[in-house]
Design a protein around this motif. Structure first.
Motif, PDB file in Angstrom:
ATOM      1  N   LEU A   1       0.847  -1.195   0.000  1.00  0.00           N
ATOM      2  CA  LEU A   1       0.000   0.000   0.000  1.00  0.00           C
ATOM      3  C   LEU A   1       0.882   1.244   0.000  1.00  0.00           C
ATOM      4  O   LEU A   1       0.643   2.191   0.750  1.00  0.00           O
ATOM      5  CB  LEU A   1      -0.912   0.012   1.231  1.00  0.00           C
ATOM      6  N   GLY A   2       1.889   1.237  -0.846  1.00  0.00           N
ATOM      7  CA  GLY A   2       2.906   2.273  -0.786  1.00  0.00           C
ATOM      8  C   GLY A   2       3.979   1.923   0.217  1.00  0.00           C
ATOM      9  O   GLY A   2       5.073   2.480   0.213  1.00  0.00           O
ATOM     10  N   GLU A   3       3.662   0.998   1.087  1.00  0.00           N
ATOM     11  CA  GLU A   3       4.589   0.364   2.023  1.00  0.00           C
ATOM     12  C   GLU A   3       4.085  -1.057   2.249  1.00  0.00           C
ATOM     13  O   GLU A   3       2.915  -1.357   2.022  1.00  0.00           O
ATOM     14  CB  GLU A   3       4.652   1.143   3.336  1.00  0.00           C
ATOM     15  N   TRP A   4       4.973  -1.926   2.690  1.00  0.00           N
ATOM     16  CA  TRP A   4       4.595  -3.321   2.888  1.00  0.00           C
ATOM     17  C   TRP A   4       3.889  -3.470   4.225  1.00  0.00           C
ATOM     18  O   TRP A   4       4.413  -3.067   5.261  1.00  0.00           O
ATOM     19  CB  TRP A   4       5.819  -4.221   2.801  1.00  0.00           C
ATOM     20  N   THR A   5       2.699  -4.046   4.176  1.00  0.00           N
ATOM     21  CA  THR A   5       1.873  -4.187   5.369  1.00  0.00           C
ATOM     22  C   THR A   5       1.124  -5.510   5.299  1.00  0.00           C
ATOM     23  O   THR A   5       0.822  -5.998   4.202  1.00  0.00           O
ATOM     24  CB  THR A   5       0.878  -3.006   5.464  1.00  0.00           C
ATOM     25  N   PRO A   6       0.817  -6.142   6.433  1.00  0.00           N
ATOM     26  CA  PRO A   6       0.084  -7.410   6.382  1.00  0.00           C
ATOM     27  C   PRO A   6      -1.267  -7.241   5.699  1.00  0.00           C
ATOM     28  O   PRO A   6      -1.963  -6.237   5.900  1.00  0.00           O
ATOM     29  CB  PRO A   6      -0.084  -7.779   7.856  1.00  0.00           C
ATOM     30  N   GLY A   7      -1.637  -8.212   4.884  1.00  0.00           N
ATOM     31  CA  GLY A   7      -2.948  -8.183   4.255  1.00  0.00           C
ATOM     32  C   GLY A   7      -4.032  -8.487   5.266  1.00  0.00           C
ATOM     33  O   GLY A   7      -3.864  -9.354   6.134  1.00  0.00           O
ATOM     34  N   SER A   8      -5.149  -7.807   5.137  1.00  0.00           N
ATOM     35  CA  SER A   8      -6.236  -8.008   6.095  1.00  0.00           C
ATOM     36  C   SER A   8      -6.855  -9.392   5.973  1.00  0.00           C
ATOM     37  O   SER A   8      -7.542  -9.849   6.889  1.00  0.00           O
ATOM     38  CB  SER A   8      -7.318  -6.937   5.887  1.00  0.00           C
ATOM     39  N   GLY A   9      -6.628 -10.070   4.838  1.00  0.00           N
ATOM     40  CA  GLY A   9      -7.168 -11.403   4.641  1.00  0.00           C
ATOM     41  C   GLY A   9      -6.226 -12.509   5.064  1.00  0.00           C
ATOM     42  O   GLY A   9      -6.428 -13.666   4.682  1.00  0.00           O
ATOM     43  N   GLY A  10      -5.207 -12.181   5.838  1.00  0.00           N
ATOM     44  CA  GLY A  10      -4.222 -13.184   6.221  1.00  0.00           C
ATOM     45  C   GLY A  10      -3.192 -13.388   5.131  1.00  0.00           C
ATOM     46  O   GLY A  10      -2.926 -12.482   4.333  1.00  0.00           O
TER      47      GLY A  10
END
Length: 493
Positions: free
Chosen positions: A22-31
Motif C-alpha cells: 500500500l505504498g509500504e509493505w503491510t500485512p494483508g487483512s485477509g491473512g
C-alpha cells in the motif's frame, strides 16, 4: 524524486513475505497464503491476501498522492519510468527465475517478459513528455483547445499467463500520464506479476501511495471496480470474467478496457512450405502450454496439403520435451493448476468423442500436458469451437479460399489472425474479410510489442486499445475542453 539505494536482490522476501503493498509493505487483512510452484507443488513464498478494506485504504492514499504526482513536471515522471526500465534490466536474472518457477514458464518466455517490461517503461517515459492537446477552431474570438488530463486512479486486474507483461503494460503508461494505480495481480502469480513491480518502482523512487499491489479474491476485485475513486479499469482475463467486470463497471459508470479470450485462426494455403508452416503452427499453439489469449486455436489448412501438415505438426508435437522449466531444457512447462489441466483434457476427450482423430498428445502427467494435435475435427467439436487455453492444435481442412474465410470469420472471438501464403497481397485481401484485432501475414497468431495498439473484437474485448503513444493517451487520460478570451462578453440577460 527520492531514489532508494538499489537492493542487491529485489525478491528475497524479507520485506514482502505475508504482506501486501500500500505504498509500504503491510500485512494483508485477509491473512496470508502460499505461492505454489506448479511444476513441483512446492511452496515458494507466502503473500498477504487483500480484502475490500485494503482496496479502500489503497484508493484513499492514491487520491492524495495522485494530485501531487499529476502536478509534478513531466521530467520527474519520465525519470522514474526510465529508472524502472533500467532496474528491470539490472535484475533480469532474478525476476526471470521467479517467472519460470511461479508461472511455469520456459526461460526464453521469462526473458521475453522482463525485456518487454523494461521496454514498456522506456516507452512510457517518452509518453510523459508527449503533447497532450490540440488547438481547436472556434466561431467566437477566443482561444479554444483540448487538453489531456490524468484520469485519477486506475485499477488494473491482470492474469496469470503473462503476469508481468499484462500488468506492466497498463501500470507504466498510467503512471507516466500522472495517474495513481491499484494493481490486483492473479494470486497464483502475484510475486512476478505484482511484488516485482512494486519493488522495481520502490527502487526507482516512485512516491509512496501512487502504486498499490493487492493480490486477493473476487471480493477485492469487485471492491476495486466499484470504488468511487477508481475512474478506469484495465482488465485482462477470460471472456466470462470480462462480462462480469463490464456489467459491474457499467453500473458504476466506469471506463473499462477489456482484453479477453480468443480462438484465433491460422489459415494455411496450399502454396506454402509445409514444414515451415507446421513449425509456425506449433509455435502458435504450444508456446507457454497454449496459455495465451492469442494462441492459434484453429488451424485451417488447404485440403491438398492437410494430411502432410497434420503429419508434420504431430511430428513436432511428439518430439517437444515437456517438464519442469527450472530443471532442464524443455519446450513446455506445466499447466497453471489442476482445474485448468482438467478443463483442457475435457475439451480434448470430448472432441475425440465427437469424431476428431487424435494425431498426437492427449495425455498428461501431473500438470504436464503433452502438446496435442487433433485432425479431421468436426466444427462442433469443443476443442475447435471453444477457447482451450492449453497446448492443443485442432486442424480443419478447406477446399477454397472463400471457405477458409468463412471458417475463420465464423467465431465469436476476434483477437488475432495468421495467414500463411505464397502470395502475401492475396493474403491481405483475404484478411480484410475476417474481423480481427490483429493480422499477421506469413506468421502465426502470437505476437505483441510495447509500441503497438493491442485489442480485439467480439468476445475478445470491447474494442479499446492499449499500447503505443496515441492509444495509451486515449486509454489513461480524460479530455478537457478549455477556452480563454481577453474580455468578458456581454450577454442579453
Amino acid at each position: 524524486m527520492t531514489v532508494l539505494n538499489e537492493p542487491a536482490t529485489l525478491l528475497n522476501g524479507s520485506a514482502w513475505t505475508s504482506h501486501v503493498f500500500l505504498g509500504e509493505w503491510t500485512p494483508g487483512s485477509g491473512g496470508d497464503y502460499a505461492v505454489v510452484e506448479p511444476a513441483t507443488g512446492k511452496e515458494l513464498a507466502r503473500l498477504g491476501s487483500a480484502t475490500p478494506g485494503d482496496v479502500g485504504r489503497a484508493t484513499a492514499r492514491a487520491v492524495d498522492a495522485q494530485r501531487a504526482w499529476a502536478a509534478a513536471g513531466y521530467q520527474e515522471r519520465a525519470a522514474v519510468l526510465r529508472r524502472a526500465g533500467a532496474l528491470w534490466e539490472e535484475h533480469a536474472a532474478e525476476i526471470e527465475e521467479w517467472i519460470v518457477r511461479e508461472a511455469g514458464s520456459v526461460p526464453p518466455k521469462a526473458a521475453l517478459e522482463v525485456r518487454t517490461a523494461a521496454q514498456e517503461c522506456y516507452e512510457a517515459a517518452a509518453l510523459a513528455s508527449h503533447p497532450v492537446g490540440e488547438v481547436l477552431r472556434s466561431e467566437q474570438p477566443r482561444l479554444s483547445y483540448s487538453q489531456r488530463v490524468p484520469a485519477g486512479v486506475v485499477g488494473v486486474i491482470a492474469p496469470f499467463n503473462f503476469p508481468l507483461i499484462l500488468a506492466i503494460r497498463s501500470v507504466a503508461p498510467a503512471l507516466a500520464l500522472g495517474n495513481a494505480v491499484v494493481l490486483k495481480p492473479d494470486p497464483r502469480t502475484a510475486v512476478c506479476g505484482g511484488v516485482a513491480i512494486a519493488r522495481i518502482f520502490e527502487a526507482a523512487g516512485l512516491p509512496a501511495g501512487l502504486l498499490s499491489v493487492l493480490p486477493g479474491g473476487a471480493d477485492a476485485g469487485e471492491a476495486l471496480i466499484t470504488d468511487p475513486a477508481v475512474r478506469i479499469i484495465a482488465f485482462t482475463g477470460s471472456t466470462r470474467a470480462g462480462r462480469a467486470v463490464a456489467r459491474l463497471a457499467g453500473e458504476h459508470l466506469k471506463r473499462v478496457h477489456l482484453e479477453l479470450g480468443g480462438n484465433s485462426a491460422l489459415i494455411v494455403m496450399a502454396d506454402v512450405d509445409v514444414a515451415r508452416a507446421a513449425s509456425a503452427g506449433a509455435f502458435g499453439s504450444f508456446t507457454h502450454q497454449g496459455q495465451i489469449c492469442m494462441a492459434t486455436g484453429r488451424h485451417l489448412v488447404d485440403r491438398r496439403i492437410a494430411d502432410d501438415y497434420v503429419a508434420a505438426l504431430a511430428e513436432r508435437a511428439n518430439r517437444l520435451p515437456v517438464g519442469d522449466p527450472s530443471g532442464g531444457q524443455v519446450a513446455l512447462g506445466p499447466i497453471i493448476d489442476v482445474r485448468q489441466r482438467d478443463n483442457v483434457h475435457r475439451l480434448v476427450t470430448a472432441s475425440v468423442d465427437a469424431g476428431a482423430r487424435l494425431a498426437a498428445g492427449g495425455t498428461y502427467e501431473d500438470l504436464f500436458y503433452r502438446p496435442t494435435v487433433l485432425a479431421d475435427v468436426p466444427l462442433e467439436a469443443p476443442a475447435y469451437a471453444e477457447e482451450v487455453f492449453g497446448p492443443v492444435a485442432p486442424v480443419v481442412a478447406f477446399d477454397t479460399a472463400d471457405e477458409a474465410v468463412a471458417l475463420a470469420a465464423d467465431s465469436e472471438y476476434g483477437l488475432s489472425l495468421g495467414i500463411l501464403s505464397g502470395d502475401g497481397l492475396k493474403a491481405l485481401e483475404l484478411a480484410g474479410r475476417i474481423p480481427s484485432g490483429a493480422v499477421h501475414i506469413n506468421d502465426q497468431t502470437v505476437s505483441d510489442e510495447a509500441v503497438i495498439p493491442f485489442g480485439g473484437t467480439g468476445l475478445s474485448g470491447n474494442g479499446s486499445r492499449m499500447g503505443g503513444i496515441a492509444h495509451n493517451l486515449e486509454a489513461y487520460t480524460e479530455t478537457r475542453w478549455v477556452t480563454a478570451q481577453s474580455e468578458l462578453p456581454e450577454y442579453p440577460y
